[in-house]
Design a protein around this motif. Structure first.
Motif: not given
Length: 131
Positions: A124-131
């Motif tokens: 994280l924050p990779a998943a948030y960035d992807d969102a």
């Protein structure tokens, strides 16, 4: 073989992290169903790449809105993020796929189910960035 490679430092459900850093996800957590037409809901799904550099993708769900099977009106868009604690799951997981198919059909929306990058390979924050 290094004994630490077998030592589990974190485990929850279908997910394990070993001391040497490798990750194991149970095969049932990785099971997916293909995109395509769902006769039960009349929804057609398709997988698309959003960002080739990161591998971020999404599954799109398009409901039919008339008896000919064509979409004839503008539809609202729903963005769906699958569960899995940011470590397991995908839009193609059977439970999420069925749910979003049903949701797109009953709500009359185009649904976008994001296949965000999973931790711990992508912290994280990779998943948030992807969102």
């Amino acid at each position: 073989m290094d004994p630490s490679s077998k030592e589990i430092v974190f485990e929850v459900g279908d997910f394990k992290v070993y001391k040497d850093g490798h990750v194991e996800r149970a095969s049932r957590a990785l099971y997916t169903v293909p995109a395509g037409f769902d006769a039960g809901t009349g929804v057609t799904s398709k997988d698309v790449v959003i960002d080739a550099a990161t591998g971020v993708a999404a599954r799109l769900y398009l409901p039919t809105t008339d008896t000919s099977g064509a979409v004839t009106t503008k539809l609202p868009i729903l963005v769906f993020f699958h569960g899995g604690f940011f470590v397991v799951g995908s839009p193609g997981h059977p439970e999420y796929h069925r749910f979003v198919n049903s949701l797109a059909a009953s709500a009359g929306v185009v649904a976008v189910s994001v296949d965000y990058r999973l931790a711990p390979e992508h912290l994280l924050p990779a998943a948030y960035d992807d969102a």
